[in-house]
Design an enzyme around this catalytic site. Structure first.
Site, PDB file in Angstrom:
ATOM      1  N   ASP A 153      53.266  22.226  54.484  1.00 40.03           N
ATOM      2  CA  ASP A 153      53.625  23.638  54.545  1.00 40.03           C
ATOM      3  C   ASP A 153      52.687  24.313  55.559  1.00 40.03           C
ATOM      4  O   ASP A 153      51.874  23.656  56.226  1.00 40.03           O
ATOM      5  CB  ASP A 153      53.628  24.291  53.154  1.00 40.03           C
ATOM      6  CG  ASP A 153      52.241  24.592  52.597  1.00 40.03           C
ATOM      7  OD1 ASP A 153      51.224  24.239  53.238  1.00 40.03           O
ATOM      8  OD2 ASP A 153      52.155  25.183  51.499  1.00 40.03           O
TER       9      ASP A 153
ATOM     10  N   CYS B 119      49.445  20.472  51.909  1.00 36.11           N
ATOM     11  CA  CYS B 119      49.571  21.920  51.764  1.00 36.11           C
ATOM     12  C   CYS B 119      48.151  22.472  51.773  1.00 36.11           C
ATOM     13  O   CYS B 119      47.212  21.735  52.101  1.00 36.11           O
ATOM     14  CB  CYS B 119      50.363  22.315  50.514  1.00 36.11           C
ATOM     15  SG  CYS B 119      49.618  21.834  48.942  1.00 36.11           S
TER      16      CYS B 119
ATOM     17  N   THR C 149      45.914  23.421  49.425  1.00 31.15           N
ATOM     18  CA  THR C 149      44.991  22.717  48.532  1.00 31.15           C
ATOM     19  C   THR C 149      45.393  21.273  48.276  1.00 31.15           C
ATOM     20  O   THR C 149      44.579  20.485  47.779  1.00 31.15           O
ATOM     21  CB  THR C 149      44.966  23.412  47.157  1.00 31.15           C
ATOM     22  OG1 THR C 149      46.311  23.418  46.644  1.00 31.15           O
ATOM     23  CG2 THR C 149      44.437  24.836  47.257  1.00 31.15           C
TER      24      THR C 149
ATOM     25  N   HIS D 130      44.842   0.561  42.560  1.00 32.42           N
ATOM     26  CA  HIS D 130      45.130   0.657  41.124  1.00 32.42           C
ATOM     27  C   HIS D 130      46.429   1.391  40.815  1.00 32.42           C
ATOM     28  O   HIS D 130      47.078   1.088  39.814  1.00 32.42           O
ATOM     29  CB  HIS D 130      43.982   1.378  40.406  1.00 32.42           C
ATOM     30  CG  HIS D 130      42.720   0.571  40.360  1.00 32.42           C
ATOM     31  ND1 HIS D 130      41.629   0.927  39.602  1.00 32.42           N
ATOM     32  CD2 HIS D 130      42.372  -0.580  40.993  1.00 32.42           C
ATOM     33  CE1 HIS D 130      40.658   0.029  39.755  1.00 32.42           C
ATOM     34  NE2 HIS D 130      41.085  -0.895  40.603  1.00 32.42           N
TER      35      HIS D 130
ATOM     36  N   HIS E 129      47.137  -3.375  36.473  1.00 31.03           N
ATOM     37  CA  HIS E 129      47.531  -2.073  37.023  1.00 31.03           C
ATOM     38  C   HIS E 129      49.052  -1.930  37.033  1.00 31.03           C
ATOM     39  O   HIS E 129      49.569  -0.835  36.835  1.00 31.03           O
ATOM     40  CB  HIS E 129      46.948  -1.897  38.424  1.00 31.03           C
ATOM     41  CG  HIS E 129      45.467  -2.049  38.448  1.00 31.03           C
ATOM     42  ND1 HIS E 129      44.634  -1.205  37.749  1.00 31.03           N
ATOM     43  CD2 HIS E 129      44.663  -2.970  39.034  1.00 31.03           C
ATOM     44  CE1 HIS E 129      43.387  -1.585  37.912  1.00 31.03           C
ATOM     45  NE2 HIS E 129      43.368  -2.655  38.684  1.00 31.03           N
TER      46      HIS E 129
HETATM   47  C1  RB5 Z   1      50.353  28.409  50.385  1.00 29.03           C
HETATM   48  O1  RB5 Z   1      49.725  29.633  50.569  1.00 29.03           O
HETATM   49  C2  RB5 Z   1      49.607  27.599  49.352  1.00 29.03           C
HETATM   50  O2  RB5 Z   1      49.858  28.094  48.092  1.00 29.03           O
HETATM   51  C3  RB5 Z   1      50.004  26.137  49.448  1.00 29.03           C
HETATM   52  O3  RB5 Z   1      49.725  25.665  50.719  1.00 29.03           O
HETATM   53  C4  RB5 Z   1      49.316  25.197  48.491  1.00 29.03           C
HETATM   54  O4  RB5 Z   1      47.941  25.317  48.550  1.00 29.03           O
HETATM   55  C5  RB5 Z   1      49.833  25.218  47.112  1.00 29.03           C
HETATM   56  O5  RB5 Z   1      49.407  24.454  46.241  1.00 29.03           O
END
Ligand code: RB5
Length: 155
Positions: A8, A67, A69, A100, A135
């Site tokens: 994203d 993304c 995080t 694993h 595993h």
């Molecule tokens: C987008 O702002 C953010 O929420 C997305 O990239 C991600 O971190 C969501 O888990």
């Protein structure tokens, strides 16, 4: 092995860097599902597009999702049957996610993991193999319990 990738807007730059890194360093074919601009998008849409393609691809093909995080992408990807997505922050978890957990999707956070660390994680994750044995038994149990839950939902 082909590598399917999607990100994203929270990880566009890291995704673009890793697409080039995987093509140049590992000489692998990369299928880049975007995004290609910093415009805000919804990560479940990208996760679904990439994972659907991966699930109908050749056995041994892999996916990488990114993304901000890595949390949203990993949650979204792991809702799909057949996806084992691992959010990794270091080479140790990347290695174990292959050995694993037989992770077929690597997830990275573009706002938490720098380029050099991410390249190292990718390098490890692309070459490590699943160890099978005990595993595999645990993966089978994971599928069994997920299947049970789906059956209960539908009854
Ligand atoms: C987008 O702002 C953010 O929420 C997305 O990239 C991600 O971190 C969501 O888990």
């Amino acid at each position: 092995m082909r590598v399917f990738m999607a990100a994203d807007h929270g990880a566009l730059d890291l995704k673009d860097d890793l697409v080039a890194w995987i093509q140049d360093r590992h000489e692998l074919d990369v299928v880049d599902f975007g995004v290609h601009s910093p415009e805000s998008v919804d990560y479940p849409d990208l996760a679904a597009v990439m994972c659907r393609a991966l699930l109908s691809a050749e056995p041994g093909d892999r996916g990488i999702l990114l993304c901000g995080t890595g949390l949203g992408m990993s949650m979204a990807a792991n809702r799909l049957v057949g996806v084992r997505a691992a959010l990794c922050h270091d080479e140790f978890t990347a290695r174990l996610s292959r050995q694993h957990n037989d992770a077929n999707v690597l997830v990275l956070g573009g706002r938490v993991t720098g380029v050099a660390v991410a390249r190292g994680i990718v390098d490890v994750w692309l070459v490590e193999a699943f160890e099978g044995g005990r595993h595999q038994r645990r993966l089978d149990k994971m599928e069994h319990y997920a299947h049970e839950a789906r059956m209960a939902e539908n009854s």
